[in-house]
Write a protein that holds these residues in place. Sequence first.
Motif, PDB file in Angstrom:
ATOM      1  N   UNK A   1      -3.763   3.930 -10.862  1.00  0.00           N
ATOM      2  CA  UNK A   1      -3.547   2.656 -11.538  1.00  0.00           C
ATOM      3  C   UNK A   1      -2.337   1.891 -10.992  1.00  0.00           C
ATOM      4  N   UNK A   2      -1.812   2.334  -9.860  1.00  0.00           N
ATOM      5  CA  UNK A   2      -0.722   1.608  -9.228  1.00  0.00           C
ATOM      6  C   UNK A   2      -1.250   0.676  -8.159  1.00  0.00           C
ATOM      7  N   UNK A   3      -0.381   0.340  -7.229  1.00  0.00           N
ATOM      8  CA  UNK A   3      -0.755  -0.550  -6.124  1.00  0.00           C
ATOM      9  C   UNK A   3      -0.403   0.144  -4.814  1.00  0.00           C
ATOM     10  N   UNK A   4      -1.352   0.160  -3.892  1.00  0.00           N
ATOM     11  CA  UNK A   4      -1.111   0.761  -2.584  1.00  0.00           C
ATOM     12  C   UNK A   4      -1.113  -0.352  -1.543  1.00  0.00           C
ATOM     13  N   UNK A   5       0.072  -0.687  -1.057  1.00  0.00           N
ATOM     14  CA  UNK A   5       0.184  -1.688   0.008  1.00  0.00           C
ATOM     15  C   UNK A   5       0.424  -1.013   1.346  1.00  0.00           C
ATOM     16  N   UNK A   6       0.689  -1.847   2.341  1.00  0.00           N
ATOM     17  CA  UNK A   6       0.959  -1.284   3.666  1.00  0.00           C
ATOM     18  C   UNK A   6       2.335  -0.640   3.735  1.00  0.00           C
ATOM     19  N   UNK A   7       3.261  -1.158   2.943  1.00  0.00           N
ATOM     20  CA  UNK A   7       4.611  -0.601   2.926  1.00  0.00           C
ATOM     21  C   UNK A   7       4.994  -0.298   1.488  1.00  0.00           C
ATOM     22  N   UNK A   8       6.068   0.442   1.335  1.00  0.00           N
ATOM     23  CA  UNK A   8       6.538   0.778  -0.011  1.00  0.00           C
ATOM     24  C   UNK A   8       6.960  -0.480  -0.753  1.00  0.00           C
ATOM     25  N   UNK A   9       7.462  -1.459  -0.013  1.00  0.00           N
ATOM     26  CA  UNK A   9       7.943  -2.686  -0.647  1.00  0.00           C
ATOM     27  C   UNK A   9       6.833  -3.424  -1.380  1.00  0.00           C
ATOM     28  N   UNK A  10       5.611  -3.389  -0.861  1.00  0.00           N
ATOM     29  CA  UNK A  10       4.527  -4.095  -1.546  1.00  0.00           C
ATOM     30  C   UNK A  10       3.568  -3.128  -2.255  1.00  0.00           C
ATOM     31  N   UNK A  11       4.100  -1.956  -2.620  1.00  0.00           N
ATOM     32  CA  UNK A  11       3.324  -0.952  -3.363  1.00  0.00           C
ATOM     33  C   UNK A  11       3.986  -0.656  -4.701  1.00  0.00           C
ATOM     34  N   UNK A  12       3.220  -0.107  -5.605  1.00  0.00           N
ATOM     35  CA  UNK A  12       3.734   0.241  -6.928  1.00  0.00           C
ATOM     36  C   UNK A  12       3.280   1.652  -7.294  1.00  0.00           C
TER      37      UNK A  12
END
Length: 639
Positions: free
Chosen positions: A39-50
């Motif tokens: 239920x989080x967010x997976x981005x390309x980097x940690x900065x745009x992930x949750x």
Amino acid sequence: MKNFKPNSKIKSPQKGLLFTALLAAQFNFAQNNPNADFKGVIGKTLADSKEYWPEPVKAPTGAPNIVWILLDDVGFGASSAFGGLIQTPTFDNLANNGLRYTNFHTTAICAPTRSAILTGRNSGKVHVSGFSHTVLSAGFPGWDGRIPSDKGTIAEILRDKGYNTFAVGKYGLTPDEEATDAGPFDRWPTGKGFEHFYGFLGSQTDQYKPDLVEDNAHVTPDGRHLTDQITDKAISYITKQHKAAPDKPFFLYYAPGAVHAPHQVAESWSEPYKGKFDEGWDAYREKVLANQKKLGVVPANAVLPERNPLITDWKKLTPDQKKVYARFMEVYAGYLTYTDHEIGRIVEHLKQTNQLDNTLIFVAIGDNGASKEGTTQGTINQSLFAQGGSDEENLQKNLNNIGEIGTAKGLNTNYPLGWAQATNVPFKNWKQDAQSEGGTRNPLIVFYPKGIKDKGGIRNQYSHVTDLLPTTLDIAGIKAPEYIREIKQDAIQGSTFYASLNDAKAPSLHTVQYYYIFGNRAIYKDGWKAGAAHLPDSFAVKKSLGKNEKPAESNFDADVWELYNLNEDFNERNDLAKKYPEKLAELKKLFDEQAKENNVYPLIDWQDVYNRRIHNTTADKGKTLQDLIQQATRPGNSK
């Protein structure tokens, strides 16, 4: 996909085909997306992930600690808590501050009872119509002794709902072939939801040199009585858990070997009973029935069944017989009192640590009725499955070795049949007799200070061992899971009796129940019961071992069915089979239906066991029945 709504103009069967395709697509999507629950967010980097961390599983707020206590081979009229002459002050106290259930039923023998209590399902349904021992299991769905994963245990459910889970004592449900230190371990207690286990895997063990297991390995016993050791271990589990997580509830399954054979106990426990049973088993029955009427655990107009024809009038026994038989009972009584004392240690520990008020305790005083396996003379070292001598020879052996009764030397000590009938007051028959209340009716105590208002109350509702699991979940506020560790679960068959805790008139929700143990069988429905004793019974089959004469071949169709209205005749004294043949026919038909539903067929009896007609695999060809029994039960066999 989740918001898809079918076009109402699409006609069947096209609509059905479309739904099937969509469901398959959803399944494939989930299978190919292992992070679907993230239920989080997976981005390309940690900065745009949750990050996402699921909440740890916790038991419902205020959920009680749960202790299940299951004794072995105790008749209805043994303990003082239900009118018996054997002192059980711990049980008395729990019952006087809780509830006595007088109409609680087991399966009539140990392994089927244990499989049913732990799963909330009938023993045949979970593959334990017999045992998990090689010689007592068969290659059929109801008989292989291997509980399937889709029929999870109470320990598996509670573990996944925020409980710690412990078991000590007798397990009895691990197949002999798997009871080695090489496993596999999925049918050991730790594979069935218990985070810790300390005890033995079989049905019987020497109490001073037990075939002892801790978690997933055999260990060396320390020489003390096993009941002392398992009590210490149970207290240590509770202590460590409470220190680490004081707000986390625990489930303890406490199942001592007591008071199954061998009856072994320190002299200090049997000594107080010296001379207490010199009046004999007939006098015992009369005294206990009077006590039971005073307690209110039997009807005020209850009458004892006639003495069984196999049992001699105590007054007609010789002085030697009386001497030996009384000694057997003194030891049995001391063993039960000692067991009650050890259970008292756990209750006292919970009290001293302020945990008792929020602890739910079930005490099933016996997994079946009193044992008939001591034969008419009693046994000290004679094996259950070995060819026996004459009554005169056995009596003389017991007289010569009377000092071994109750000691570590008595490796199969068990009292004579007369005491089985006596401690089963007010019922007839005994263990293995699935057709009789004497085999299946055991005392149940429910203790729950936080949830019971009617302290010392009596409850007469019909209930069965399969009911403990759903009742426990009800009290704890936990729903039976649809899945356990991703395995879809079969329906629980037991019925909750939660409503009866504070309503003495609450109706029983358990209205139909079959019984089957090696030929003996019965069916219960709404207070009516039909049952058939199967011949030849285990006595007749054993007596023929090694002799020229053979018992008559078993014929299930020749067994005589009896009919009882338990609402008016609770201890089965008035057979109504001839008076109500239509009712009998109705119940016999129901038995057949239940037998099919619960995998009871094919019917297997003691002749099949003694003649090695079942589980006679290539590895066991040529081995005698006695070889296999010794292989399965001797201490240290699995190391």
